[in-house]
Design an enzyme around this catalytic site. Structure first.
Site, PDB file in Angstrom:
ATOM      1  CB  SER A  88      -0.894   0.012   1.244  1.00  0.00           C
ATOM      2  OG  SER A  88      -1.795  -1.054   1.195  1.00  0.00           O
TER       3      SER A  88
ATOM      4  CD  GLN B  26      -8.156  -1.214  -2.961  1.00  0.00           C
ATOM      5  OE1 GLN B  26      -9.161  -1.472  -3.620  1.00  0.00           O
ATOM      6  NE2 GLN B  26      -7.102  -2.009  -2.931  1.00  0.00           N
TER       7      GLN B  26
ATOM      8  NE  ARG C 145     -10.355  -7.015  -6.748  1.00  0.00           N
ATOM      9  CZ  ARG C 145      -9.347  -6.686  -5.957  1.00  0.00           C
ATOM     10  NH1 ARG C 145      -8.110  -6.778  -6.409  1.00  0.00           N
ATOM     11  NH2 ARG C 145      -9.563  -6.256  -4.745  1.00  0.00           N
TER      12      ARG C 145
ATOM     13  NE  ARG D 254      -2.766  -9.874   0.381  1.00  0.00           N
ATOM     14  CZ  ARG D 254      -1.561  -9.289   0.482  1.00  0.00           C
ATOM     15  NH1 ARG D 254      -0.549  -9.956   0.988  1.00  0.00           N
ATOM     16  NH2 ARG D 254      -1.379  -8.047   0.085  1.00  0.00           N
TER      17      ARG D 254
ATOM     18  CG  ASP E 199      -5.161  -7.051   2.119  1.00  0.00           C
ATOM     19  OD1 ASP E 199      -6.274  -7.188   1.572  1.00  0.00           O
ATOM     20  OD2 ASP E 199      -4.452  -6.031   1.982  1.00  0.00           O
TER      21      ASP E 199
ATOM     22  N   GLY F   9      -5.820  -4.027  -7.870  1.00  0.00           N
ATOM     23  CA  GLY F   9      -7.018  -3.251  -7.548  1.00  0.00           C
ATOM     24  C   GLY F   9      -6.669  -1.901  -6.953  1.00  0.00           C
TER      25      GLY F   9
HETATM   26  C1  S3P Z   1      -5.558  -1.389   0.161  1.00  0.00           C
HETATM   27  C2  S3P Z   1      -6.758  -1.455   0.794  1.00  0.00           C
HETATM   28  C3  S3P Z   1      -7.482  -2.697   1.030  1.00  0.00           C
HETATM   29  C4  S3P Z   1      -6.608  -3.912   0.834  1.00  0.00           C
HETATM   30  C5  S3P Z   1      -5.771  -3.811  -0.392  1.00  0.00           C
HETATM   31  C6  S3P Z   1      -4.875  -2.597  -0.336  1.00  0.00           C
HETATM   32  C7  S3P Z   1      -4.926  -0.084  -0.038  1.00  0.00           C
HETATM   33  O1  S3P Z   1      -8.562  -2.800   0.135  1.00  0.00           O
HETATM   34  O2  S3P Z   1      -7.390  -5.066   0.787  1.00  0.00           O
HETATM   35  O3  S3P Z   1      -4.950  -4.952  -0.516  1.00  0.00           O
HETATM   36  O4  S3P Z   1      -3.725  -0.039  -0.350  1.00  0.00           O
HETATM   37  O5  S3P Z   1      -5.613   0.933   0.110  1.00  0.00           O
HETATM   38  P1  S3P Z   1      -9.982  -2.113   0.482  1.00  0.00           P
HETATM   39  O6  S3P Z   1      -9.694  -0.734   0.779  1.00  0.00           O
HETATM   40  O7  S3P Z   1     -10.789  -2.283  -0.766  1.00  0.00           O
HETATM   41  O8  S3P Z   1     -10.516  -2.887   1.611  1.00  0.00           O
END
Ligand code: S3P
Length: 743
Positions: free
Chosen positions: A330, A477, A430, A695, A623, A402
């Site tokens: 992240s 996100q 997604r 994962r 995660d 994503g």
């Molecule tokens: C992330 C937020 C999470 C996480 C992803 C990374 C990020 O997703 O699952 O692997 O870097 O902001 P969500 O915000 O959709 O839960």
């Protein structure tokens, strides 16, 4: 295994022109026994003699008319400039239903020649081009395997006969080629760029240097670079002369574009514009790899080719030692995004060199940001400021990531140019409405595919307006996407979350000097400020450390130290949950690095017990659930997870995919709409499928520590998205998992 020899299904194949390509085509099909007879035609008596002697053809004819009587297929493999005359001669013959095809490297010219000779291109003529040259030439170099795994491009016209096309397609496939169909003009453009221009440059460069008076010196000291770049200058001059004469227009177009780019490089050297040069060189350095990756993934999506990378995990083992897992995913994403939008040069250390973060890096390179590295986790970003991004030359391909797609949506919604965001098979499924809808409320124009899936088309030039948004789900996100859009939106953009989610965006914005107001569960930004370049040290990713936290907890006798792990309180749910289950984890050497808390984590094996996982911990461990499920399977009693429906829309449906895998290993579990119930017990061996989810692949690797037989894990290539050296580190500390060696 010997192939069964069936009676030939087809009658007569005639190959006109017994050079390397014609000879190899004839020989390959003759070896296959597909035709009752294979006849060669060539002007050169020596070639005809050798063709028979070498078993390339059954027999040869000097006379074209005699050879073509009763032919089923006639392959034209003469030099491209000889094609017109040959086609003229064929037009005078009674060809019956014979299928005509050719191997010329430029197609427009051949098609025009056919139209002229036959008074319109005959429907049973299928223009083709095998991309399988070699420095060798002549019938003596014929090789029935030459086309294996090479591309063959067929360029049928609108009225090409379907059966004829199918026949030619089939013949090339029999030879092991990958056949593609393309329009004539497209073929000629693509080949001009990928083959004709490089050959022109190689011939031109060698000649230019050879002409110089000091040429002996030049060639004496010619190092690898010169040799590599100019290898193709050894190709057949006559053939290439033909190609440039026949593909004139397409070559001129690409040559002019290249001259423009070369002039820009010249100007950069002249004026000492190192920034321009770095931009070209850093982009070029990774371009080949980047595009091959896209092509590999595309192939996977389109043709369902099997790219199955299998991990074989042997049962048992215990962990010891100290390791540092790779950088936080992240934070790595955000370092590229904010570093690019900052003014000045940002240095990043500990950057995750995994495919996901690299996808973000490439996207910003595509938008004109000069980024050096990564090299050993170091990245240097030459920021362009909030308004300095440029339109990318094509769609931004974000692979499996994503985070890249969602965060970029917000950022790109506010740019002056349009962008298209695409991804691999998993990302293409997604949900993106979670960002598209609120961004539209701010004034963004975003188109999605059906049901809010990628690709996303984001229309630039919109004026965004800030808003207060209550997120329906706890998603960092979505929050980050809206805050990034908020950097450009009129007024204030405030996002309220139903439960705490990772706050790296807020922290890093502040690290770049951009004010962020956080009140309770609401984070807000206003436009009108700027980002100032900074230094970022990315801590090790707790999501990657999680595999080892669980591994060392469940494997008897283990003790492991995980160094420099990010322990941002919005990410430590995994530690809390494991501790509730009885894990022995201690945090040592707590410190803060660049606005993020960090610690060394010591973990020792412990007897785990099943628990009801508190729902408020779910977003803080989102995660880490796949590997927490493995912990639950090794715990005494029942573990229940609720309120985690988000897991169903991650890189895979992590509830279902984990449940399927665990059931295959004899673990008792029951998926529910928003979670799972797992009863601890024995773990067997078996086959599990990760469905391309990194994962999941790593979680089942960890499960092997307590399994009583080996576990084969399918579809593991995507481990490289977040944890490129997982197998190396796993082996180093004592997990017996490795890539299965394919026989
Ligand atoms: C992330 C937020 C999470 C996480 C992803 C990374 C990020 O997703 O699952 O692997 O870097 O902001 P969500 O915000 O959709 O839960």
């Amino acid at each position: 295994m010997a192939e069964a020899v069936a009676a030939p299904a087809l009658g007569r194949l005639v190959v006109v022109g017994l050079g390397l390509i014609g000879g190899s085509f004839a020989k390959g099909l003759r070896d296959k026994g597909l035709f009752r007879e294979v006849i060669g035609v060539d002007l050169d008596p020596e070639s005809r003699r050798m063709a028979v002697e070498l078993g390339v053809v059954d027999r040869c004819e000097e006379d074209l008319a005699a050879a073509c009587v009763g032919a089923d297929v006639i392959q034209l493999a003469v030099p491209i400039l000889a094609m017109q005359k040959l086609l003229g001669a064929l037009a005078q013959l009674p060809l019956g239903d014979a299928v005509l095809t050719d191997v010329g490297s430029a197609k427009g010219n051949v098609v025009r020649a056919a139209a002229l000779a036959f008074d319109g291109v005959p429907p049973r003529f299928v223009p083709g081009h095998p991309i399988a040259g070699s420095e060798q030439s002549g019938v003596e170099a014929s090789n029935g395997q030459l086309f294996r795994r090479h591309k063959v491009i067929l360029t049928p016209l609108a009225d090409t006969d379907g059966a004829a096309l199918q026949m030619v397609d089939r013949l090339w496939r029999e030879l092991g080629a990958d056949v593609e169909h393309m329009e004539v003009e497209h073929h000629d453009e693509v080949l001009a760029a990928t083959s004709h221009l490089p050959h022109l440059l190689a011939f031109g460069l060698v000649d230019s240097l050879a002409k110089r008076s000091e040429n002996l010196e030049i060639f004496r000291y010619a190092a690898g670079g010169f040799r590599d770049f100019t290898r193709i200058a050894g190709s057949d001059p006559v053939m290439w002369h033909d190609i440039f004469l026949t593909n004139r227009d397409a070559v001129l177009r690409i040559l002019d574009a290249f001259r423009g780019d070369l002039d820009a490089l010249r100007a950069a050297i002249d004026t000492g514009d190192g920034h321009h040069m770095l931009g070209v060189f850093t982009r070029a350095r990774v371009a080949r790899e980047h595009f091959s990756k896209i092509l590999a993934r595309r192939a996977y999506v389109d043709a369902m080719h099997s790219n199955d990378l299998i991990y074989l995990a042997q049962p048992g083992g215990s962990l010891s030692g100290r390791i540092r897992v790779p950088g936080d995913k992240s934070i790595s994403h955000r370092s590229i995004m904010l570093g690019s939008l900052a003014e000045g040069t940002t240095e990043v250390e500990g950057f995750l060199e995994g495919e996901d973060a690299l996808a973000t890096l490439q996207a910003f390179r595509d938008m004109g940001v000069v980024i050096e590295g990564p090299q050993h986790g170091r990245v240097t970003i030459h920021g362009v400021g909030l308004h300095g991004l440029q339109a990318p030359p094509g769609p931004l391909y974000l692979g499996n990531s994503g985070t890249s797609m969602r965060l970029l949506s917000g950022l790109l919604a506010a740019q002056a140019f349009d962008t298209t965001l695409t991804g691999d098979a998993s990302l293409s499924k997604r949900p993106m409405n979670r960002v598209a809808k609120p961004l539209r409320e701010m004034g963004a124009v975003i188109e999605t595919a059906a049901e809010g899936r990628p690709p996303l088309v984001i229309r630039g030039g919109q004026r965004l307006t800030g808003m207060s948004y209550e997120m329906p789900m706890a998603s960092a996100q979505v929050k980050s996407s809206l805050l990034l859009a908020g950097l450009y939106a009129a007024g204030e953009t405030a996002v309220t979350e139903p439960a705490p989610t990772r706050d790296h965006t807020e922290r890093m914005l502040r690290g770049f000097g951009y004010p962020v107001a956080v009140h309770g569960s609401t984070a807000a930004v206003e436009s009108g400020h700027k980002l100032t370049a900074t230094h970022i040290e990315v801590p090790a990713d707790i999501s990657s450390a999680a595999f080892f936290l669980v591994a060392a907890s469940i494997a008897e006798g283990s003790e492991l130290l995980l160094e420099h792990v990010g322990i941002n309180p919005t990410r430590t749910g995994v530690i809390d949950i494991l501790k509730l289950m009885g894990a022995d984890i201690s945090l040592e050497n707590l410190r803060e690095v660049g606005g993020e808390p960090v610690a060394d984590l010591r973990v020792r094996a412990a007897k785990l017990r099943g628990i009801d996982i508190p729902e408020d911990l779910v977003p803080l461990a989102i995660d880490e659930f796949p590997v927490l499920f493995i912990a639950a399977a090794c715990a005494e009693g029942r573990t229940i997870l609720r309120g985690a429906e988000e897991l169903r829309v991650k890189e895979s449906d992590r509830i279902q995919v984990m449940a399927d895998g665990m059931l295959a290993l004899g673990i008792q579990c029951e998926p529910t709409p928003d979670g799972i119930i797992i009863d601890g017990g024995a773990i067997g061996g078996g086959e599990v499928h990760s469905h391309g989810d990194h994962r999941i692949a790593m979680s089942f690797s960890v499960a092997s520590l307590r399994a009583n037989a080996s576990i084969r894990i399918h579809d593991c290539a995507n481990v490289a998205t977040s944890f490129p050296n997982f197998l190396g580190l796993a082996a180093q500390v004592g997990i017996r998992v490795a890539e299965e060696v394919q026989a």
